[in-house]
Design a protein around this motif. Structure first.
Motif, short mmCIF file in Angstrom:
data_model
loop_
_atom_site.label_atom_id
_atom_site.label_comp_id
_atom_site.label_asym_id
_atom_site.label_seq_id
_atom_site.Cartn_x
_atom_site.Cartn_y
_atom_site.Cartn_z
N ARG A 1 -4.71 -1.27 -7.53
CA ARG A 1 -5.88 -0.43 -7.28
C ARG A 1 -5.46 1.00 -6.99
O ARG A 1 -4.38 1.23 -6.44
CB ARG A 1 -6.69 -1.00 -6.10
CG ARG A 1 -7.27 -2.36 -6.43
CD ARG A 1 -8.09 -2.90 -5.29
NE ARG A 1 -7.26 -3.36 -4.18
CZ ARG A 1 -7.75 -3.76 -3.01
NH1 ARG A 1 -9.05 -3.71 -2.79
NH2 ARG A 1 -6.95 -4.20 -2.07
N HIS B 1 -1.75 -1.12 -3.94
CA HIS B 1 -2.84 -0.15 -3.78
C HIS B 1 -2.23 1.24 -3.56
O HIS B 1 -1.49 1.45 -2.60
CB HIS B 1 -3.70 -0.56 -2.58
CG HIS B 1 -5.04 0.10 -2.52
ND1 HIS B 1 -6.04 -0.34 -1.70
CD2 HIS B 1 -5.54 1.19 -3.17
CE1 HIS B 1 -7.12 0.44 -1.87
NE2 HIS B 1 -6.83 1.37 -2.75
N ILE C 1 0.86 -1.20 0.00
CA ILE C 1 0.00 0.00 0.00
C ILE C 1 0.89 1.24 0.00
O ILE C 1 1.82 1.34 0.81
CB ILE C 1 -0.89 0.04 1.27
CG1 ILE C 1 -1.80 -1.19 1.34
CG2 ILE C 1 -1.71 1.32 1.32
CD1 ILE C 1 -2.40 -1.43 2.73
N VAL D 1 -12.45 -1.70 -5.81
CA VAL D 1 -11.69 -0.48 -5.59
C VAL D 1 -12.64 0.64 -5.17
O VAL D 1 -13.66 0.88 -5.81
CB VAL D 1 -10.85 -0.07 -6.83
CG1 VAL D 1 -11.71 0.21 -8.04
CG2 VAL D 1 -9.98 1.14 -6.52
#
Ligand code: NDP
Ligand code: 8X3
Length: 258
Positions: A182, A139, A88, A237
């Motif tokens: 995402r 992400h 992330i 998402v």
């Protein structure tokens, strides 16, 4: 949110406000966190607190000015082996300087806002994306703003930088739709952090007036939103989320006085 367990989050602007609150929430839900910002002392303090409170989370901090492209790539290159597979990216570092009409906003303020909010976000995204693309997952979570959906008087440059975040988030999502990566944008309204103190060059009384007579969001409220977006299943998402205090109507209109 068990989906965050064992994930690794790279956070910019972790020394204060939303970045700091999100680092805590990620660690609380079992993620490892990489804390970056310019203020090294703050990061070390935060690293100690998170390690004490969540001993199963691996925490690493690195001093980083997102404007410095070479430094951004160096920090990513030098991540400890156990944290190299970043899952992330929280592009949170950002700031506003002043509340000035376009006719008089200083070149220094323009430069700092553009280099931090626009170029800095590009720098960090370009440094982390190869990690995501190599594994076909990851992400990117960008901090936009209500100021990226509306423009207000005396905010042209900041609003412009946040309109950029909105455009970049949309472009990137389309560019990556054939991958498993995402891309999300969280757009807060008024959040009481160091944001307004920075805006008004340390004038705390002026910063306090921004939130006078109304209950703003806390950094924790936005951390909660980020946590929600980060913990959806891989096929979902959260593209955009506009989150405001109940008493806020638009970027510049709030109900004050209870
Ligand atoms: P804070 O001022 O509390 O936190 C900003 C963070 O960004 C700090 O950790 C600061 O750390 C870091 N930062 C600033 N410049 C740089 C840089 N050049 N390199 C690396 N880190 C940097 O404000 P918020 O938590 O409120 O702001 C976080 C994000 O949320 C920003 O992008 C802001 O635009 C956005 N936002 C905030 C809203 C609000 O009302 N508060 C509303 C909408 C969006 P350091 O100084 O140590 O580098
Ligand atoms: C911060 C929101 O509109 O108060 O991004 O500048 S605003």
């Amino acid at each position: 949110y068990s989906r965050l367990k064992g994930k690794t989050a790279f956070i910019t602007g972790a020394s204060s406000g939303i970045g700091q609150a999100t680092a805590f929430e990620f660690a609380r839900h079992g993620a490892n966190v990489i804390l970056t910002a310019r203020r090294k002392d703050r990061l070390q303090e935060l690293e100690t607190q998170i390690c004490d409170e969540f001993p199963s989370s691996i925490v690493h901090s690195a001093q980083l000015d997102v404007q410095d492209r070479a430094a951004v790539f160096r920090v990513v290159e030098e991540l400890p082996a156990e944290l190299k597979d970043v899952d992330i990216l929280l592009n949170n570092a950002g700031l506003v300087i002043g509340l000035d009409p376009l006719s008089t906003v200083s070149p220094e303020a323009v430069h700092t806002m553009l280099q931090t909010n626009v170029v800095g976000l590009i720098n960090v995204t370009q440094a982390i994306l190869p990690i995501f693309l190599a594994r076909n997952r990851g992400h990117v979570i960008n901090l936009g703003s209500i100021a990226g959906r509306e423009a207000y008087a005396n905010g042209s440059v900041y609003c412009g930088t946040k309109h950029f975040v909105n455009a970049a988030t949309q472009s990137l999502r389309i560019e990556l739709m054939s991958t498993g990566v995402r891309v999300t944008e969280v757009q807060p309204g008024m959040v009481e952090t160091e944001f307004s103190v920075v805006r008004f060059s340390g004038d705390k009384d002026r910063a306090d007036k921004v939130y006078e007579g109304m209950e703003p969001l806390s950094a924790g409220d936005i951390a909660d939103t980020i946590l929600y977006a980060a913990s959806r299943p891989d096929n979902v998402v959260i593209a955009e989320m506009l989150v405001m205090p109940t008493a806020q109507g638009t970027a510049t209109v709030a109900h004050r006085g209870g």
